[in-house]
Write a protein that holds these residues in place. Structure first.
Motif, PDB file in Angstrom:
ATOM      1  N   THR A   1      -1.784  -6.447  -1.452  1.00 31.72           N
ATOM      2  CA  THR A   1      -0.881  -5.683  -2.304  1.00 31.72           C
ATOM      3  C   THR A   1      -0.402  -4.435  -1.558  1.00 31.72           C
ATOM      4  N   THR A   2       0.715  -3.916  -1.987  1.00 28.79           N
ATOM      5  CA  THR A   2       1.286  -2.739  -1.337  1.00 28.79           C
ATOM      6  C   THR A   2       0.504  -1.493  -1.705  1.00 28.79           C
ATOM      7  N   THR A   3      -0.043  -0.833  -0.699  1.00 26.76           N
ATOM      8  CA  THR A   3      -0.736   0.439  -0.881  1.00 26.76           C
ATOM      9  C   THR A   3       0.020   1.497  -0.079  1.00 26.76           C
ATOM     10  N   PRO A   4      -0.171   2.785  -0.388  1.00 21.99           N
ATOM     11  CA  PRO A   4       0.529   3.819   0.390  1.00 21.99           C
ATOM     12  C   PRO A   4       0.284   3.719   1.893  1.00 21.99           C
ATOM     13  N   ALA A   5      -0.968   3.496   2.287  1.00 18.99           N
ATOM     14  CA  ALA A   5      -1.273   3.408   3.716  1.00 18.99           C
ATOM     15  C   ALA A   5      -0.588   2.206   4.353  1.00 18.99           C
ATOM     16  N   ARG A   6      -0.609   1.078   3.666  1.00 17.10           N
ATOM     17  CA  ARG A   6       0.031  -0.131   4.183  1.00 17.10           C
ATOM     18  C   ARG A   6       1.540   0.075   4.320  1.00 17.10           C
ATOM     19  N   LEU A   7       2.130   0.700   3.329  1.00 23.32           N
ATOM     20  CA  LEU A   7       3.563   0.951   3.345  1.00 23.32           C
ATOM     21  C   LEU A   7       3.954   1.843   4.521  1.00 23.32           C
ATOM     22  N   VAL A   8       3.179   2.882   4.752  1.00 20.64           N
ATOM     23  CA  VAL A   8       3.466   3.798   5.857  1.00 20.64           C
ATOM     24  C   VAL A   8       3.337   3.086   7.197  1.00 20.64           C
ATOM     25  N   MET A   9       2.312   2.260   7.350  1.00 21.54           N
ATOM     26  CA  MET A   9       2.112   1.555   8.620  1.00 21.54           C
ATOM     27  C   MET A   9       3.238   0.568   8.901  1.00 21.54           C
ATOM     28  N   VAL A  10       3.684  -0.153   7.877  1.00 21.21           N
ATOM     29  CA  VAL A  10       4.786  -1.099   8.055  1.00 21.21           C
ATOM     30  C   VAL A  10       6.081  -0.354   8.376  1.00 21.21           C
ATOM     31  N   ALA A  11       6.328   0.743   7.673  1.00 24.96           N
ATOM     32  CA  ALA A  11       7.527   1.542   7.934  1.00 24.96           C
ATOM     33  C   ALA A  11       7.522   2.093   9.353  1.00 24.96           C
ATOM     34  N   LEU A  12       6.369   2.562   9.799  1.00 30.31           N
ATOM     35  CA  LEU A  12       6.257   3.116  11.148  1.00 30.31           C
ATOM     36  C   LEU A  12       6.482   2.035  12.205  1.00 30.31           C
ATOM     37  N   ALA A  13       5.911   0.855  11.990  1.00 23.28           N
ATOM     38  CA  ALA A  13       6.089  -0.241  12.944  1.00 23.28           C
ATOM     39  C   ALA A  13       7.560  -0.625  13.060  1.00 23.28           C
ATOM     40  N   HIS A  14       8.243  -0.680  11.935  1.00 20.14           N
ATOM     41  CA  HIS A  14       9.666  -1.022  11.968  1.00 20.14           C
ATOM     42  C   HIS A  14      10.489   0.083  12.629  1.00 20.14           C
ATOM     43  N   ALA A  15      10.183   1.335  12.320  1.00 19.41           N
ATOM     44  CA  ALA A  15      10.928   2.446  12.900  1.00 19.41           C
ATOM     45  C   ALA A  15      10.776   2.482  14.417  1.00 19.41           C
ATOM     46  N   LEU A  16       9.542   2.344  14.899  1.00 14.40           N
ATOM     47  CA  LEU A  16       9.300   2.412  16.336  1.00 14.40           C
ATOM     48  C   LEU A  16       9.895   1.212  17.072  1.00 14.40           C
ATOM     49  N   SER A  17       9.730   0.030  16.508  1.00 15.67           N
ATOM     50  CA  SER A  17      10.233  -1.168  17.186  1.00 15.67           C
ATOM     51  C   SER A  17      11.758  -1.200  17.187  1.00 15.67           C
ATOM     52  N   LEU A  18      12.386  -0.726  16.100  1.00 14.77           N
ATOM     53  CA  LEU A  18      13.845  -0.701  16.086  1.00 14.77           C
ATOM     54  C   LEU A  18      14.370   0.350  17.055  1.00 14.77           C
ATOM     55  N   PHE A  19      13.692   1.481  17.126  1.00 19.96           N
ATOM     56  CA  PHE A  19      14.054   2.509  18.103  1.00 19.96           C
ATOM     57  C   PHE A  19      14.072   1.910  19.506  1.00 19.96           C
ATOM     58  N   ALA A  20      13.013   1.192  19.862  1.00 15.86           N
ATOM     59  CA  ALA A  20      12.924   0.578  21.184  1.00 15.86           C
ATOM     60  C   ALA A  20      13.976  -0.516  21.362  1.00 15.86           C
TER      61      ALA A  20
END
Length: 254
Positions: free
Chosen positions: A51-70
């Motif tokens: 299920t979506t938790t705050p920590a999980r949401l932040v980690m997924v958002a960060l992974a997408h932000a960093l990978s899209l940046f690259a």
């Protein structure tokens, strides 16, 4: 920055620059989807509770932000770093990319996403999770959310990467694009996953065979991206800047 153009150029279909740009879009989309979808599968592997938790949401958002940046940074000087059919659609409606180049990009982006998800399936042994609308949200709300989120993304692309008056902002375009995607996931993730990208949604849906609510991840981003391209191009940029020198068909062709 090339001027607005809508004419179809006969030589563009086989031009080496078109081939290089198409390959760049394939590889950059592969990088983005592999890391983005992979982060979701990694969390599912580590935690039984999916299920979506705050920590999980932040980690997924960060992974997408960093990978899209690259991904954007690595293809920016070759293809413009679209990595998203909705971005390409906005640029097409704004006259910043030809129809031939747009079709090539769409095919490359979709194939990059599919290959990334196939490799994730092979390496992790897990079906890609994909996207779906959360319970009690509804498809209409999900559609509107995708339109709004993608509008914000393509508006950012235009402001930092396409606008002829962007100046030094062009240097931070990949970072800005990655950050807006990460921020939008923090907003829309709990509701519909916040895809903002038809290719990002299609690869996991096909490989994982998860088609629930899939249509909104095409219709919403394309509407949002198209609106952003038209509004920014003809209401914000407003006038076509002077163009006195010949622009080669290519890397900077966005």
């Amino acid at each position: 920055m090339p001027p607005r153009r809508y004419a179809v150029r006969a030589d563009e279909a086989t031009h080496p620059d078109s081939m290089r740009a198409t390959l760049a879009e394939f590889l950059s989309t592969f990088i983005f989807v592999f890391a983005g979808e992979g982060s979701v599968l990694a969390l599912d592997k580590m935690y039984k509770d999916t299920t979506t938790t705050p920590a999980r949401l932040v980690m997924v958002a960060l992974a997408h932000a960093l990978s899209l940046f690259a991904a954007v940074a690595s293809s920016f000087n070759v293809s413009g770093g679209h990595v998203n059919p909705a971005v390409t659609f906005g640029a097409l409606l704004g006259g910043r990319i030809s129809l031939v180049r747009a079709v090539y990009y769409w095919v490359a982006q979709i194939l990059g996403s599919i290959v990334a998800c196939l490799l994730l399936l092979v390496t992790s042994g897990m079906r890609p999770a994909g996207f779906s609308v959360a319970s009690n949200v509804g498809e209409l709300r999900g559609l509107v959310l995708e339109i709004v989120l993608t509008y914000g993304l393509v508006h950012t692309v235009y402001g930092t990467a396409i606008d002829p008056k962007r100046g030094g902002l062009g240097a931070i375009a990949p970072l800005a694009i990655g950050l807006i995607v990460g921020a939008n996931i923090l907003v829309g993730g709990p509701f519909d996953g916040a895809a903002m990208n038809p290719a990002r949604a299609f690869g996991p849906a096909l490989v994982g065979w998860r088609w629930s609510n899939h249509w909104i991840y095409w219709v919403g981003p394309l509407i949002g991206g198209g609106l952003a391209g038209l509004i920014y191009e003809y209401m914000v940029i407003s006038e076509e800047p002077p163009h006195h020198t010949h622009q080669p068909l290519a890397p900077e062709d966005y």
